[in-house]
Write a protein that holds these residues in place. Structure first.
Motif, PDB file in Angstrom:
ATOM      1  N   MET A   1       0.788  -1.270  -0.110  1.00 44.30           N
ATOM      2  CA  MET A   1      -0.066   0.079   0.030  1.00 44.30           C
ATOM      3  C   MET A   1       0.794   1.145  -0.051  1.00 44.30           C
ATOM      4  O   MET A   1       1.876   1.228   0.798  1.00 44.30           O
ATOM      5  CB  MET A   1      -0.794   0.080   1.120  1.00 44.30           C
ATOM      6  CG  MET A   1      -2.295   0.716   0.970  1.00 44.30           C
ATOM      7  SD  MET A   1      -3.237   0.672   2.668  1.00 44.30           S
ATOM      8  CE  MET A   1      -4.330  -0.578   2.415  1.00 44.30           C
ATOM      9  N   SER A   2       0.651   2.263  -0.851  1.00 41.96           N
ATOM     10  CA  SER A   2       1.488   3.244  -0.920  1.00 41.96           C
ATOM     11  C   SER A   2       1.188   4.359   0.343  1.00 41.96           C
ATOM     12  O   SER A   2       0.085   4.059   1.009  1.00 41.96           O
ATOM     13  CB  SER A   2       0.872   4.130  -2.215  1.00 41.96           C
ATOM     14  OG  SER A   2      -0.027   4.853  -1.891  1.00 41.96           O
ATOM     15  N   ASP A   3       2.182   5.254   0.515  1.00 43.20           N
ATOM     16  CA  ASP A   3       1.838   6.283   1.707  1.00 43.20           C
ATOM     17  C   ASP A   3       0.653   7.087   1.465  1.00 43.20           C
ATOM     18  O   ASP A   3      -0.273   7.290   2.454  1.00 43.20           O
ATOM     19  CB  ASP A   3       3.104   7.177   1.653  1.00 43.20           C
ATOM     20  CG  ASP A   3       4.149   6.418   2.231  1.00 43.20           C
ATOM     21  OD1 ASP A   3       4.080   5.270   2.800  1.00 43.20           O
ATOM     22  OD2 ASP A   3       5.527   7.163   2.262  1.00 43.20           O
ATOM     23  N   ASP A   4       0.148   7.395   0.277  1.00 46.54           N
ATOM     24  CA  ASP A   4      -1.154   8.009   0.095  1.00 46.54           C
ATOM     25  C   ASP A   4      -2.261   7.521   0.327  1.00 46.54           C
ATOM     26  O   ASP A   4      -3.176   7.673   1.073  1.00 46.54           O
ATOM     27  CB  ASP A   4      -1.132   8.428  -1.448  1.00 46.54           C
ATOM     28  CG  ASP A   4      -0.152   9.861  -1.878  1.00 46.54           C
ATOM     29  OD1 ASP A   4       0.344  10.326  -0.809  1.00 46.54           O
ATOM     30  OD2 ASP A   4       0.027  10.015  -2.942  1.00 46.54           O
ATOM     31  N   GLN A   5      -2.166   6.064   0.110  1.00 53.12           N
ATOM     32  CA  GLN A   5      -3.521   5.178   0.220  1.00 53.12           C
ATOM     33  C   GLN A   5      -3.446   4.891   1.953  1.00 53.12           C
ATOM     34  O   GLN A   5      -4.495   4.997   2.454  1.00 53.12           O
ATOM     35  CB  GLN A   5      -3.073   3.675  -0.383  1.00 53.12           C
ATOM     36  CG  GLN A   5      -3.386   3.786  -1.892  1.00 53.12           C
ATOM     37  CD  GLN A   5      -3.118   2.520  -2.520  1.00 53.12           C
ATOM     38  OE1 GLN A   5      -1.912   1.923  -2.279  1.00 53.12           O
ATOM     39  NE2 GLN A   5      -4.022   2.006  -3.345  1.00 53.12           N
ATOM     40  N   ASP A   6      -2.365   4.836   2.440  1.00 54.23           N
ATOM     41  CA  ASP A   6      -2.336   4.596   4.006  1.00 54.23           C
ATOM     42  C   ASP A   6      -2.987   5.843   4.749  1.00 54.23           C
ATOM     43  O   ASP A   6      -3.703   5.880   5.601  1.00 54.23           O
ATOM     44  CB  ASP A   6      -0.897   4.622   4.549  1.00 54.23           C
ATOM     45  CG  ASP A   6      -0.359   3.052   4.368  1.00 54.23           C
ATOM     46  OD1 ASP A   6      -1.322   2.267   4.011  1.00 54.23           O
ATOM     47  OD2 ASP A   6       0.768   2.894   4.691  1.00 54.23           O
ATOM     48  N   ASP A 104      -8.457  -0.288   6.362  1.00 56.30           N
ATOM     49  CA  ASP A 104      -7.715   0.301   5.157  1.00 56.30           C
ATOM     50  C   ASP A 104      -6.594   1.200   5.943  1.00 56.30           C
ATOM     51  O   ASP A 104      -5.914   2.103   5.037  1.00 56.30           O
ATOM     52  CB  ASP A 104      -8.581   1.334   4.459  1.00 56.30           C
ATOM     53  CG  ASP A 104      -9.372   0.383   3.690  1.00 56.30           C
ATOM     54  OD1 ASP A 104      -8.832  -0.722   3.210  1.00 56.30           O
ATOM     55  OD2 ASP A 104     -10.758   0.737   3.200  1.00 56.30           O
ATOM     56  N   CYS A 105      -6.520   1.372   7.045  1.00 63.88           N
ATOM     57  CA  CYS A 105      -5.349   2.289   7.917  1.00 63.88           C
ATOM     58  C   CYS A 105      -4.020   1.506   7.527  1.00 63.88           C
ATOM     59  O   CYS A 105      -3.990   0.294   7.470  1.00 63.88           O
ATOM     60  CB  CYS A 105      -5.834   2.384   9.296  1.00 63.88           C
ATOM     61  SG  CYS A 105      -7.132   3.261   9.923  1.00 63.88           S
ATOM     62  N   PRO A 106      -2.938   2.454   7.815  1.00 63.76           N
ATOM     63  CA  PRO A 106      -1.602   1.584   7.694  1.00 63.76           C
ATOM     64  C   PRO A 106      -1.556   0.435   8.605  1.00 63.76           C
ATOM     65  O   PRO A 106      -2.136   0.411   9.796  1.00 63.76           O
ATOM     66  CB  PRO A 106      -0.737   2.974   8.066  1.00 63.76           C
ATOM     67  CG  PRO A 106      -1.576   4.303   7.790  1.00 63.76           C
ATOM     68  CD  PRO A 106      -3.037   3.770   8.054  1.00 63.76           C
TER      69      PRO A 106
END
Length: 193
Positions: A1-6, A104-106
């Protein structure tokens, strides 16, 4: 997962938790409270009480405060089910709801939140016992405040909350709440001598 998605996943949970600022604690309607406190208001003072109780009982104040903040976050999805309704309804376990909320969180955020909720729900550690006492004590304090505002139907909340307390410090604070005046802090201190 990308930082933006996180970040998007974390923000989704933050937005969802914001609903608790508008969601009422519905059990108070049975006592005749037309505009009861919100779930977020309850959770804020529960965390404050939890932090204090933790210090008094030798528990970790940070861990207790975190559990207190999170203990009702599931109510964004299932609402605040009054005690009487729990006789007739079966809600999903809070741990399962939390898992959905933070999916969906980091991963580190999801694990932090999920582990605190699981610990609170298990109720086995000193921190969880203290956090649960903070929840019940906050309800008792709110009942006392409503009673001082002229609401007569709050005694059952006082009695059931007090009966649920497990720590000596929570019992002492409950005694102080029951004999105190909620607005006594407004009076200036008397000068010595």
């Amino acid at each position: 997962m990308s930082d933006d998605q996180d970040a998007v996943g974390a923000m989704s949970f933050i937005f969802e938790a914001g609903v608790l600022k508008r969601a009422a604690r519905t059990g108070w309607w049975f006592a005749g409270i037309k505009n009861p406190e919100s779930i977020a208001e309850h959770s804020f003072r529960t965390a404050l009480i939890g932090m204090m109780l933790a210090a008094m009982e030798g528990a970790d104040p940070g861990r207790v405060a975190m559990m207190c903040v999170l203990h009702d976050t599931q109510e964004t999805r299932i609402t605040d089910i009054p005690h009487i309704a729990k006789r007739y309804l079966t809600a999903a376990p809070n741990t399962a709801i939390t898992a959905d909320q933070v999916a969906d969180c980091p991963p580190v955020v999801a694990e932090t939140i999920a582990s605190a909720v699981a610990e609170y729900e298990a109720g086995e550690t000193l921190e969880a016992v203290v956090a649960r006492d903070a929840d019940k004590l906050e309800c008792l304090v709110q009942a006392v405040e409503y009673r001082h505002q002229g609401i007569d139907g709050t005694q059952r909340w006082v009695d059931s909350s007090r009966a649920s307390l497990r720590t000596a410090s929570a019992h002492r604070l409950a005694d102080a709440a029951l004999t105190g005046q909620p607005l006594a802090w407004l009076s200036p201190p008397r000068p010595p001598g």
